[in-house]
Design a protein around this motif. Structure first.
Motif, PDB file in Angstrom:
ATOM      1  N   LEU A   1      51.641  36.052 116.245  1.00 19.49           N
ATOM      2  CA  LEU A   1      50.370  35.809 116.926  1.00 19.49           C
ATOM      3  C   LEU A   1      49.419  35.004 116.049  1.00 19.49           C
ATOM      4  CD1 LEU A   1      48.814  36.575 119.567  1.00 19.49           C
ATOM      5  CD2 LEU A   1      47.897  38.529 118.295  1.00 19.49           C
ATOM      6  N   VAL A   2      49.321  35.358 114.779  1.00 19.95           N
ATOM      7  CA  VAL A   2      48.352  34.739 113.871  1.00 19.95           C
ATOM      8  C   VAL A   2      48.788  33.327 113.466  1.00 19.95           C
ATOM      9  CG1 VAL A   2      47.325  34.902 111.567  1.00 19.95           C
ATOM     10  CG2 VAL A   2      47.476  36.931 113.018  1.00 19.95           C
ATOM     11  N   THR A   3      50.090  33.091 113.344  1.00 28.85           N
ATOM     12  CA  THR A   3      50.591  31.823 112.782  1.00 28.85           C
ATOM     13  C   THR A   3      51.061  30.830 113.836  1.00 28.85           C
ATOM     14  OG1 THR A   3      52.851  32.700 112.531  1.00 28.85           O
ATOM     15  CG2 THR A   3      51.322  33.019 110.698  1.00 28.85           C
ATOM     16  N   ARG A   4      50.866  31.093 115.115  1.00 27.82           N
ATOM     17  CA  ARG A   4      51.442  30.205 116.137  1.00 27.82           C
ATOM     18  C   ARG A   4      50.824  28.816 116.106  1.00 27.82           C
ATOM     19  NH1 ARG A   4      48.878  33.433 121.307  1.00 27.82           N
ATOM     20  NH2 ARG A   4      46.717  33.392 120.580  1.00 27.82           N
ATOM     21  N   ASP A   5      49.548  28.701 115.717  1.00 26.53           N
ATOM     22  CA  ASP A   5      48.889  27.383 115.667  1.00 26.53           C
ATOM     23  C   ASP A   5      48.943  26.774 114.274  1.00 26.53           C
ATOM     24  OD1 ASP A   5      48.191  27.536 118.369  1.00 26.53           O
ATOM     25  OD2 ASP A   5      46.363  28.653 117.911  1.00 26.53           O
ATOM     26  N   ARG A   6      48.920  27.592 113.252  1.00 20.94           N
ATOM     27  CA  ARG A   6      48.969  27.109 111.861  1.00 20.94           C
ATOM     28  C   ARG A   6      50.061  27.888 111.135  1.00 20.94           C
ATOM     29  NH1 ARG A   6      43.414  27.588 112.944  1.00 20.94           N
ATOM     30  NH2 ARG A   6      42.250  25.607 112.834  1.00 20.94           N
ATOM     31  N   GLN A   7      51.237  27.307 111.095  1.00 21.90           N
ATOM     32  CA  GLN A   7      52.381  28.033 110.557  1.00 21.90           C
ATOM     33  C   GLN A   7      52.222  28.352 109.072  1.00 21.90           C
ATOM     34  OE1 GLN A   7      56.391  26.835 111.755  1.00 21.90           O
ATOM     35  NE2 GLN A   7      55.474  25.449 113.258  1.00 21.90           N
ATOM     36  N   TRP A   8      51.478  27.543 108.346  1.00 26.59           N
ATOM     37  CA  TRP A   8      51.330  27.780 106.920  1.00 26.59           C
ATOM     38  C   TRP A   8      50.642  29.117 106.629  1.00 26.59           C
ATOM     39  CZ3 TRP A   8      46.646  28.741 104.782  1.00 26.59           C
ATOM     40  CH2 TRP A   8      45.507  28.375 105.518  1.00 26.59           C
ATOM     41  N   GLN A   9      49.920  29.643 107.628  1.00 24.85           N
ATOM     42  CA  GLN A   9      49.213  30.906 107.415  1.00 24.85           C
ATOM     43  C   GLN A   9      50.145  32.094 107.217  1.00 24.85           C
ATOM     44  OE1 GLN A   9      44.841  30.637 109.293  1.00 24.85           O
ATOM     45  NE2 GLN A   9      46.420  30.845 110.860  1.00 24.85           N
ATOM     46  N   VAL A  10      51.439  31.849 107.425  1.00 25.09           N
ATOM     47  CA  VAL A  10      52.406  32.905 107.132  1.00 25.09           C
ATOM     48  C   VAL A  10      52.316  33.337 105.670  1.00 25.09           C
ATOM     49  CG1 VAL A  10      54.313  31.359 106.486  1.00 25.09           C
ATOM     50  CG2 VAL A  10      54.811  33.599 107.510  1.00 25.09           C
ATOM     51  N   LEU A  11      51.845  32.452 104.800  1.00 26.31           N
ATOM     52  CA  LEU A  11      51.771  32.740 103.371  1.00 26.31           C
ATOM     53  C   LEU A  11      50.889  33.954 103.084  1.00 26.31           C
ATOM     54  CD1 LEU A  11      51.436  29.089 102.050  1.00 26.31           C
ATOM     55  CD2 LEU A  11      53.413  30.598 101.782  1.00 26.31           C
ATOM     56  N   TRP A  12      49.811  34.102 103.852  1.00 27.06           N
ATOM     57  CA  TRP A  12      48.942  35.267 103.633  1.00 27.06           C
ATOM     58  C   TRP A  12      49.081  36.304 104.742  1.00 27.06           C
ATOM     59  CZ3 TRP A  12      45.550  36.591 107.375  1.00 27.06           C
ATOM     60  CH2 TRP A  12      45.132  35.595 108.273  1.00 27.06           C
ATOM     61  N   ALA A  13      49.347  35.839 105.963  1.00 28.98           N
ATOM     62  CA  ALA A  13      49.411  36.780 107.082  1.00 28.98           C
ATOM     63  C   ALA A  13      50.570  37.755 106.942  1.00 28.98           C
ATOM     64  CB  ALA A  13      49.529  36.018 108.406  1.00 28.98           C
ATOM     65  N   ALA A  14      51.728  37.277 106.509  1.00 25.73           N
ATOM     66  CA  ALA A  14      52.905  38.144 106.401  1.00 25.73           C
ATOM     67  C   ALA A  14      52.673  39.303 105.436  1.00 25.73           C
ATOM     68  CB  ALA A  14      54.135  37.329 106.001  1.00 25.73           C
ATOM     69  N   PRO A  15      52.227  39.050 104.187  1.00 27.45           N
ATOM     70  CA  PRO A  15      52.015  40.195 103.283  1.00 27.45           C
ATOM     71  C   PRO A  15      50.841  41.077 103.689  1.00 27.45           C
ATOM     72  CG  PRO A  15      51.372  38.144 102.212  1.00 27.45           C
ATOM     73  CD  PRO A  15      52.077  37.761 103.476  1.00 27.45           C
ATOM     74  N   VAL A  16      49.789  40.500 104.269  1.00 34.28           N
ATOM     75  CA  VAL A  16      48.629  41.302 104.659  1.00 34.28           C
ATOM     76  C   VAL A  16      48.990  42.263 105.793  1.00 34.28           C
ATOM     77  CG1 VAL A  16      46.372  41.164 105.794  1.00 34.28           C
ATOM     78  CG2 VAL A  16      46.847  39.721 103.825  1.00 34.28           C
ATOM     79  N   ILE A  17      49.646  41.753 106.831  1.00 38.03           N
ATOM     80  CA  ILE A  17      49.985  42.601 107.972  1.00 38.03           C
ATOM     81  C   ILE A  17      51.024  43.642 107.581  1.00 38.03           C
ATOM     82  CG2 ILE A  17      50.955  42.615 110.311  1.00 38.03           C
ATOM     83  CD1 ILE A  17      49.746  39.814 110.692  1.00 38.03           C
ATOM     84  N   TRP A  18      51.998  43.264 106.756  1.00 40.93           N
ATOM     85  CA  TRP A  18      53.014  44.231 106.310  1.00 40.93           C
ATOM     86  C   TRP A  18      52.357  45.379 105.545  1.00 40.93           C
ATOM     87  CZ3 TRP A  18      58.479  44.121 106.807  1.00 40.93           C
ATOM     88  CH2 TRP A  18      59.126  45.156 106.113  1.00 40.93           C
ATOM     89  N   THR A  19      51.484  45.043 104.607  1.00 47.01           N
ATOM     90  CA  THR A  19      50.833  46.075 103.789  1.00 47.01           C
ATOM     91  C   THR A  19      49.964  46.983 104.649  1.00 47.01           C
ATOM     92  OG1 THR A  19      50.811  44.507 101.938  1.00 47.01           O
ATOM     93  CG2 THR A  19      49.407  46.453 101.737  1.00 47.01           C
ATOM     94  N   ALA A  20      49.300  46.396 105.640  1.00 45.66           N
ATOM     95  CA  ALA A  20      48.500  47.207 106.560  1.00 45.66           C
ATOM     96  C   ALA A  20      49.370  48.201 107.313  1.00 45.66           C
ATOM     97  CB  ALA A  20      47.772  46.295 107.546  1.00 45.66           C
ATOM     98  N   MET A  21      50.542  47.756 107.777  1.00 44.53           N
ATOM     99  CA  MET A  21      51.423  48.640 108.527  1.00 44.53           C
ATOM    100  C   MET A  21      52.003  49.741 107.636  1.00 44.53           C
ATOM    101  SD  MET A  21      51.323  48.116 111.654  1.00 44.53           S
ATOM    102  CE  MET A  21      52.665  49.227 112.066  1.00 44.53           C
ATOM    103  N   GLU A  22      52.363  49.403 106.403  1.00 45.86           N
ATOM    104  CA  GLU A  22      52.859  50.450 105.496  1.00 45.86           C
ATOM    105  C   GLU A  22      51.804  51.517 105.255  1.00 45.86           C
ATOM    106  OE1 GLU A  22      56.536  48.926 102.714  1.00 45.86           O
ATOM    107  OE2 GLU A  22      54.587  49.283 101.784  1.00 45.86           O
TER     108      GLU A  22
END
Length: 516
Positions: A113-134
């Motif tokens: 959802l977060v990276t669909r328009d700006r794929q490079w945002q995976v660099l921060w979105a992936a670790p942030v969302i994962w850590t939030a879920m843990e």
């Protein structure tokens, strides 16, 4: 043409399954830790071009495979711990894998959802969302991804200010950077130099901090007062608590007498649930013959029956007695295992206990005070309590009097899980409590793995699994605190706040575009 379409349809599902396999093979127990640095790459490729709802399903599949493979020992646990048939154990494993797999499902959905328009945002979105879920997703058996790196001490020292969640964040950040570098090279034939440089600098800072902290802690350990502790592992499984209780207790006494005669420890420790003890109050004495006539202080696990507040309570307890049998203190297990030590909603529906006759009905403890042995303060936990960072942090704060312990002890029965990877997983997760609190951790189990873990999180010495052994070491007694001890899971809460904000913004942005 049909074959090509079928292949394209199946490819994302294959990517999700591949990530799940890499996840559990790279985890503690299987110990291929380096696989965790890129285990998400197949799933991230599978998520490209997917709608968030389908991303959720793909992530869930990866999570079910990853947790199903890593927690296969749940089948035996249900058989041993709750007396359930094999098929019920399989069903329990599927339920647990599906529940824990939600972490990956929501992560995949949110990242897409977060990276669909700006794929490079995976660099921060992936670790942030994962850590939030843990941090946010409740789990019966927490299995933080950061535990996979337990043998790489220079990467794990950040846990003294960011906790094990900080190490999980780092692992996912490595995954995200490698994925983005692969995308840039494959689609644009360019190197993602900025992303690679940022990762390199991050790893340099993390390992540099690790080296500094290791040296600092080693200097404190070198000048610290020490307590000589002997651990007794008789290789008697859970069934022996019922089928060979007298023999099991005799073996603990015999091994302890041999240990005391040769090694002369300051303290002997037995694992969880060795004795059954009935007390009128939490003070008094126990017969020395039952404790082996050691003339040495003994910390041991017991099924405690005690009458308090007008009712008879059964507690999974740890008791500390001096050489004359006088009780110096006790701790009742607080975090109980569902369906083994209690049945959820069993107080409301007592019939549930009749349907599961192997399930116990223990009273949950309330005290967080350390136990006092002379001038030393011992923080004690029981069984899988040592995999809950917030619970151990609470214990290490010393209760109402704020008396911080000098060393941590854990008394465990890991025999429920058979000859599996569970004892290594348990030890790996527990070892992070040493880093987070900068204290040695002493773990004693009935069938392994018993171990001494230093304040850096390194396993100094350990027993085997399903072996009969004693283990002795001189444990350093430290004081002071850590940032993690003061602030707790701040990184988890911060990532949760960021995740909620960016996901809400992305959702509103999508609705706004749809209305135009």
């Amino acid at each position: 043409m049909t074959d090509s379409k079928d292949f394209k349809f199946l490819l994302p599902w294959g990517g999700a399954i591949a990530s799940g396999i890499l996840m559990f093979v790279g985890y503690a127990g299987f110990d291929q830790f380096y696989l965790e640095w890129f285990f998400l790459l197949p799933l991230l490729w599978a998520l490209r071009g997917q709608r968030p709802k389908r991303a959720f399903i793909l992530g869930w599949l990866a999570g079910i495979v990853g947790h199903g493979g890593g927690f296969y020992w749940i089948i035996q646990m249900f058989q041993q711990f709750a007396g359930a048939p094999w098929i019920a154990g399989v069903f329990g494993l599927l339920l647990l894998a599906a529940a824990n797999g939600i972490v990956l499902a929501v992560w995949a959905w949110g990242t897409t959802l977060v990276t669909r328009d700006r794929q490079w945002q995976v660099l921060w979105a992936a670790p942030v969302i994962w850590t939030a879920m843990e941090k946010l997703w409740p789990e019966v058996f927490p299995n933080y991804l950061g535990a996979s790196q337990y043998r790489i001490s220079h990467l794990t020292q950040i846990a003294d200010f960011a906790g094990i969640l900080g190490v999980s964040f780092l692992v996912i950040y490595i995954n995200a950077t490698l994925y983005w570098a692969t995308v840039c090279w494959r689609e644009q034939r360019t190197m993602a130099w900025r992303a690679i440089a940022a990762l390199a600098v991050t790893l340099l800072l993390v390992t540099g901090y690790g080296e500094l902290r290791i040296r600092e802690v080693e200097r404190k350990v070198a000048s610290a007062q020490r307590l000589t502790v002997g651990l007794v592992q008789t290789n008697r499984g859970a069934a022996d608590n019922h089928l060979a209780v007298d023999l099991m207790q005799k073996e603990h006494r015999d091994l302890s007498r041999e240990l005391v005669a040769v090694q002369k420890p300051d303290l002997v420790v037995w694992p969880e649930g060795v004795l059954s003890v009935s007390l009128a109050s939490r003070e008094g004495s126990l017969p020395t013959w039952a404790l082996g006539d050691l003339q040495t202080p003994l910390l041991f696990g017991a099924c405690l029956q005690i009458k308090e507040e007008g009712e008879t309570r059964f507690c999974n307890s740890a008791l500390l007695a001096d050489g004359s049998g006088r009780i110096l203190g006790n701790y009742d297990k607080t975090v109980l295992v569902p369906f083994g030590e209690y049945i959820p909603f069993g107080d409301i529906f007592p019939q549930l206990y009749a349907w599961s006759p192997y399930s116990a009905k223990f009273f949950s403890g309330r005290s967080t005070q350390p136990l006092k042995l002379g001038s030393h303060l011992l923080s004690v936990s029981i069984c899988y309590e040592d995999i809950f960072p917030t619970h151990i942090r609470k214990l290490m704060r010393g209760g109402g009097e704020g008396r911080k312990a000098d060393v941590m002890f854990n008394l465990t029965n890991d025999s429920w899980y058979g000859n599996s990877v569970e004892p290594v997983e348990h030890l790996a997760l527990a070892s992070f409590r040493s880093i987070e609190n900068r204290r040695s951790l002493v773990r004693v189990t009935n069938t392994g793995i018993s171990a001494f873990v230093d304040p850096v999180g390194r396993i100094v010495s350990r027993t085997g699994v399903w072996t009969r052994e004693v283990l002795v070491d001189r444990v350093p007694l430290l004081d002071g605190g850590t940032l993690y001890g003061a602030a707790g899971d701040w990184i988890g809460w911060l990532c949760a706040a960021i995740s909620l904000f960016v996901i809400a913004r992305s959702t509103l942005s999508k609705k706004a575009r749809a209305s135009v």
